[in-house]
Design an enzyme around this catalytic site. Sequence first.
Site, mmCIF file in Angstrom:
data_model
loop_
_atom_site.group_PDB
_atom_site.id
_atom_site.type_symbol
_atom_site.label_atom_id
_atom_site.label_comp_id
_atom_site.label_asym_id
_atom_site.label_seq_id
_atom_site.Cartn_x
_atom_site.Cartn_y
_atom_site.Cartn_z
ATOM 1 N N CYS A 75 -4.224 -7.537 0.697
ATOM 2 C CA CYS A 75 -5.155 -6.555 0.128
ATOM 3 C C CYS A 75 -5.474 -6.879 -1.320
ATOM 4 O O CYS A 75 -6.503 -6.490 -1.839
ATOM 5 C CB CYS A 75 -4.555 -5.155 0.208
ATOM 6 S SG CYS A 75 -3.957 -4.769 1.840
ATOM 7 N N ASN A 101 5.974 -5.530 2.001
ATOM 8 C CA ASN A 101 4.997 -6.421 2.629
ATOM 9 C C ASN A 101 4.964 -7.814 2.007
ATOM 10 O O ASN A 101 4.591 -8.778 2.661
ATOM 11 C CB ASN A 101 3.589 -5.809 2.573
ATOM 12 C CG ASN A 101 3.250 -5.258 1.204
ATOM 13 O OD1 ASN A 101 3.934 -4.382 0.685
ATOM 14 N ND2 ASN A 101 2.195 -5.779 0.612
ATOM 15 N N SER A 161 1.503 1.166 11.678
ATOM 16 C CA SER A 161 0.252 0.469 11.936
ATOM 17 C C SER A 161 0.318 -0.140 13.326
ATOM 18 O O SER A 161 1.396 -0.295 13.893
ATOM 19 C CB SER A 161 0.085 -0.628 10.877
ATOM 20 O OG SER A 161 -0.854 -1.567 11.296
ATOM 21 N N SER A 162 -0.834 -0.497 13.863
ATOM 22 C CA SER A 162 -0.879 -1.162 15.164
ATOM 23 C C SER A 162 -1.027 -2.676 14.989
ATOM 24 O O SER A 162 -0.358 -3.463 15.640
ATOM 25 C CB SER A 162 -2.051 -0.586 15.966
ATOM 26 O OG SER A 162 -2.511 -1.477 16.936
#
EC number: 2.8.1.7
Length: 404
Positions: free
Chosen positions: A328, A155, A203-204
């Site tokens: 995050c 990520n 994930s969406s």
Amino acid sequence: MKLPIYLDYAATCPVDERVAKKMMAFLTIDGTFGNPASRSHKFGWQAEEAVDIARNQIADLIGADSREIVFTSGATESDNLAIKGAAHFYQTKGKHILTCKTEHKAVLDTCRQLEREGFEVTYLSPEADGLIDLEKFKAALRPDTILASIMHANNEIGVLQDIKAIGELCRANKTIFHVDATQSVGKVEINLEELAVDLMSMSSHKLYGPKGVGALYVRRKPRVRLEAIIHGGGHERGMRSGTLPVHQIVGMGEAYRIAKEEMASEMPRLKALRDRLYNGLKDIEETYVNGSMEHRLDSNLNISFNYVEGESLMMALRDIAVSSGSACTSASLEPSYVLRALGLNDELAHSSIRFTLGRYTTEEEIDYTINLMKGAVEKLRALSPLWDMFKEGIDLNTIEWSAH
């Protein structure tokens, strides 16, 4: 061109207008608002059909069977269900888990929790380019290694691991292989018929769908078993209880359908834009790309600008949404643990900026970003005594800084 410019697609994406439009038809009294678990009337049947269609759309993108898709609240839950679920189910066969230091916190913290429960976890260090050395991975596998969890695309640095080869090593060792594909699904070709992957998190909202919904692929042949972490009405074949949020699931399905259709044209477009950005920034003195450029998502560029504080650089880039570290964890001022794992020193890790491009990124935005970046770096370095010392040829690593 509209300001501010969004270049933080790895944190989240806007919902595609086509997806939002489709979702609206599953909310109100005029729409398909039923509970898919209501088997006794048309409202439930229609909702169930909509969920089935979405399940197929997701399976189609990744080369899976629709019966292998389990809906969750997002990739964090998918990671938890995969890792805890497999660890608890197979713990009689062994208690060793293998993962990597650069995984997402949803994987690392789940592994930490399992360590507290008595499991043993090996955290592999990646090479300097972010890739896992397959020989080291193979050497770390043990007879009691029941699970390995390795992400497909990172990520922060966008580096793509060789999940085909890693999967084959796991299969040969009878180790369950979980892949966190949150960042790669819909951006890289994934065909689970050809990969020895047993569990895969998705994930969406990282693919222009709504937030709050995700999925876990659970292989049927050879069959993988999980112990549930959420109990209730036995939805999703007992693996994940809770009423299915039909509007979100339909949105995710539509987002995956669009990705499958447009991937072949969209990824080369993003690669061209990413390379344009890179070519515009690489001439700035003392800049370093983090992670392999060869094995990388087409939409990711992570660069460290030496002698510039990442946080102050972000403040100077008020018109551009970028990030330093992952969304995050970027609220903390700790340097990125991913970059530290690559062997970067604190200074370089602190001076990194992650640019992630997406569906609405234009050439004009990239050119604006290049010019703004050049000016900001120059301005901040002009204020930096360290930059002056570096330009004078002083080796900053040899200086003993005294506290006073």
